[in-house]
Design an enzyme around this catalytic site. Structure first.
Site, short mmCIF file in Angstrom:
data_model
loop_
_atom_site.label_atom_id
_atom_site.label_comp_id
_atom_site.label_asym_id
_atom_site.label_seq_id
_atom_site.Cartn_x
_atom_site.Cartn_y
_atom_site.Cartn_z
N ARG A 170 6.96 -65.30 21.14
CA ARG A 170 6.84 -64.76 19.74
C ARG A 170 8.00 -65.27 18.77
O ARG A 170 8.15 -64.29 17.82
CB ARG A 170 6.46 -63.16 19.86
CG ARG A 170 5.50 -62.72 20.64
CD ARG A 170 4.00 -63.44 20.15
NE ARG A 170 2.88 -62.79 20.89
CZ ARG A 170 2.59 -63.21 21.91
NH1 ARG A 170 3.03 -64.36 22.43
NH2 ARG A 170 1.40 -62.70 22.60
N SER A 200 -1.48 -56.78 18.10
CA SER A 200 -0.34 -55.89 18.35
C SER A 200 0.63 -55.75 17.45
O SER A 200 1.18 -56.42 16.97
CB SER A 200 0.42 -56.72 19.64
OG SER A 200 -0.65 -57.07 20.79
N GLU A 202 5.90 -56.48 15.91
CA GLU A 202 5.63 -58.04 15.68
C GLU A 202 5.14 -58.56 14.58
O GLU A 202 5.40 -59.70 14.28
CB GLU A 202 4.43 -58.22 16.96
CG GLU A 202 3.69 -59.43 17.04
CD GLU A 202 2.88 -59.77 18.24
OE1 GLU A 202 3.07 -59.27 19.33
OE2 GLU A 202 1.93 -60.46 17.85
C1 LIG Z 1 -7.33 -58.51 16.20
C2 LIG Z 1 -6.01 -59.33 16.31
C3 LIG Z 1 -5.95 -59.86 17.33
C4 LIG Z 1 -4.64 -60.69 17.50
N1 LIG Z 1 -4.27 -61.38 18.91
C5 LIG Z 1 -3.22 -61.90 18.68
C6 LIG Z 1 -2.85 -62.75 20.11
O1 LIG Z 1 -3.56 -62.57 21.15
N2 LIG Z 1 -1.91 -63.31 20.23
C7 LIG Z 1 -0.88 -63.51 19.08
O2 LIG Z 1 0.20 -64.27 19.11
N3 LIG Z 1 -1.09 -63.08 17.99
C8 LIG Z 1 -2.32 -62.23 17.92
N4 LIG Z 1 -2.65 -61.62 16.61
C9 LIG Z 1 -1.76 -62.02 15.40
C10 LIG Z 1 -2.20 -63.07 14.46
O3 LIG Z 1 -3.63 -63.51 15.02
C11 LIG Z 1 -1.40 -64.45 14.83
O4 LIG Z 1 -0.02 -64.30 14.75
C12 LIG Z 1 -1.87 -65.63 13.78
O5 LIG Z 1 -1.44 -66.77 14.19
C13 LIG Z 1 -1.54 -65.32 12.09
O6 LIG Z 1 -2.39 -66.17 11.55
P1 LIG Z 1 -2.36 -65.99 9.92
O7 LIG Z 1 -3.09 -67.23 9.45
O8 LIG Z 1 -3.16 -64.90 9.52
O9 LIG Z 1 -0.95 -65.73 9.48
P2 LIG Z 1 -0.41 -64.78 8.40
O10 LIG Z 1 -0.55 -63.38 8.90
O11 LIG Z 1 -0.80 -65.12 7.14
O12 LIG Z 1 1.39 -65.16 8.30
C14 LIG Z 1 2.10 -64.65 9.68
C15 LIG Z 1 3.41 -65.28 9.33
O13 LIG Z 1 3.65 -66.73 9.56
C16 LIG Z 1 3.92 -67.29 8.31
N5 LIG Z 1 3.08 -68.40 7.87
C17 LIG Z 1 1.69 -68.36 7.60
N6 LIG Z 1 1.32 -69.57 7.26
C18 LIG Z 1 2.43 -70.39 7.23
C19 LIG Z 1 2.65 -71.64 7.00
N7 LIG Z 1 1.58 -72.72 6.66
N8 LIG Z 1 3.98 -72.26 7.19
C20 LIG Z 1 5.02 -71.50 7.15
N9 LIG Z 1 4.73 -70.00 7.67
C21 LIG Z 1 3.92 -69.63 7.48
C22 LIG Z 1 4.09 -66.16 7.18
O14 LIG Z 1 4.89 -66.19 6.30
C23 LIG Z 1 4.01 -64.76 8.27
O15 LIG Z 1 5.39 -64.66 8.47
C24 LIG Z 1 -3.73 -61.03 16.41
C25 LIG Z 1 -4.06 -60.31 15.21
C26 LIG Z 1 -5.45 -59.51 15.07
C27 LIG Z 1 -5.63 -58.90 13.87
#
Ligand SMILES: Cc1cc2nc3c(=O)[nH]c(=O)nc-3n(C[C@H](O)[C@H](O)[C@H](O)COP(=O)(O)OP(=O)(O)OC[C@H]3O[C@@H](n4cnc5c(N)ncnc54)[C@H](O)[C@@H]3O)c2cc1C
Length: 320
Positions: free
Chosen positions: A148, A221, A314
């Site tokens: 992570r 998480s 997280e």
């Molecule tokens: C129901 C559920 C289940 C999940 N299961 C998992 C799992 O099994 N495993 C896991 O690892 N995660 C899990 N997650 C967390 C999440 O899905 C991941 O972290 C995902 O990659 C976040 O993507 P996002 O586009 O929504 O990012 P955001 O939430 O918009 O951003 C997350 C972080 O990434 C940065 N960021 C976003 N886009 C960029 C970019 N283009 N360039 C630089 N930085 C950027 C943001 O500044 C922030 O710090 C889960 C979330 C939910 C709601």
């Protein structure tokens, strides 16, 4: 404008910049004090109600196959990308099925599930470096991927595209006990397993344990599984809920630790710990940033006082 987020918090931002083409990057120069907040689909952030920074979102949507790698735009939806891999015989990434979010965010916390991490499939990451104001390609070793974690947590880069490589043959990773057990329980013979069937199994397994954020707003998480030195930690009560790593460290189940203290918590009515998975916090409606932050602090303090284990949140907490 209102910022939609999977935790269902009411969030307003004054300024928003969508990066759709490389030319849009020049618009970053006009942002006062370089005060930007990069966001993808907002599934891994806990946002306060007023965001004063300019929200920057990457909306590159191209998927292109090159000789050595597959280039995928940061704005592609992760679920669509998995679908693309399944339709194009790109193997290995099936265990990461159904994780919400964007491709651009996947390297940031090195997303992982069921024993597999995205870093295993990353060839390089194409970014805009906010310090040098140049575009650059960072190869996998330079990304410093860990559990992570990666260099992208530094906030110095906007990820524009992620370049992936895949194994030539389908060799499923069934090392994660819950996944192996699911296949046994559903009489799925591992010899006849296909990428589609593995992906479908992972999706079913996830749906049975994790709430759909569209129905039960959440950010997945809420804490990372803590790593402790194996020699310092001899707690029999965690048998079956701790995993020895090969570097003298042991990973503990944060969900289990929360289960052990959850009846001592004072939880506001706006929030609840998900019944099927103690690591997931649900917004029952109208939860505020402060409700969430103070409950997370309460959990962290209780677990530290009781077990001498420090939990790390997280999702990213964005307070302004
Ligand atoms: C129901 C559920 C289940 C999940 N299961 C998992 C799992 O099994 N495993 C896991 O690892 N995660 C899990 N997650 C967390 C999440 O899905 C991941 O972290 C995902 O990659 C976040 O993507 P996002 O586009 O929504 O990012 P955001 O939430 O918009 O951003 C997350 C972080 O990434 C940065 N960021 C976003 N886009 C960029 C970019 N283009 N360039 C630089 N930085 C950027 C943001 O500044 C922030 O710090 C889960 C979330 C939910 C709601």
């Amino acid at each position: 404008m209102l910022i939609s987020n999977s935790f269902g918090l009411r969030v307003k931002a004054k300024n928003f910049l969508s990066i759709d083409t490389p030319e849009d990057l020049s618009k970053l120069d006009a942002i006062k004090d370089n005060s930007i907040l990069i966001l993808g689909a907002c599934t891994n952030v806990i946002l306060n109600k007023d965001i004063n920074q300019t929200i920057v979102q990457v909306n590159y949507k191209d998927i292109k196959m090159f000789e050595d790698y597959l280039s995928v735009g940061g704005g592609v939806d992760w679920v669509d990308f998995i679908e693309y891999c399944l339709n194009n015989n790109l193997y290995g990434i099936e265990n990461l099925t159904h994780i919400p979010g964007s491709v651009g965010a996947a390297p940031v916390q090195n997303i992982g599930a069921y024993g597999v991490e995205v870093s295993s499939f990353i060839h390089s990451v194409e970014c805009f470096n906010l310090l040098t104001k140049q575009q650059e390609t960072i190869d996998r070793a330079q990304c410093k991927f860990e559990y992570r974690n990666s260099i992208f947590k530094s906030k110095n880069y906007i990820i524009l595209k992620v370049n992936f490589i895949f194994p030539k043959t389908f060799e499923p990773d069934l090392s994660y006990p819950a996944l192996a057990n699911y296949l046994i329980d559903n009489s799925i013979n591992t010899k006849s397993l296909t990428p589609q069937l593995l992906s479908e199994s992972v999706k079913n397994l996830r749906n049975s344990r994790l709430p759909d954020p569209r129905l039960e707003p959440n950010v997945g998480s809420i804490f990372k599984n803590p790593l402790v030195k194996t020699n310092d930690f001899d707690r029999h009560f965690l048998i079956g809920h701790k995993w020895e790593q090969d570097n003298g460290m042991t990973k503990l189940s944060a969900a289990r630790l929360i289960e052990l203290i959850k009846f001592e918590l004072s939880i506001p009515e706006t929030l609840r710990i998900y019944e099927n998975h103690s690591l997931v916090l649900i917004n029952n409606g109208e939860a505020s940033f402060d409700d969430v932050k103070s409950l997370l602090d309460q959990i962290g303090v209780k677990i530290f006082n009781k077990f001498n284990v420090e939990l790390e949140i997280e999702p990213e907490i964005i307070s302004s």
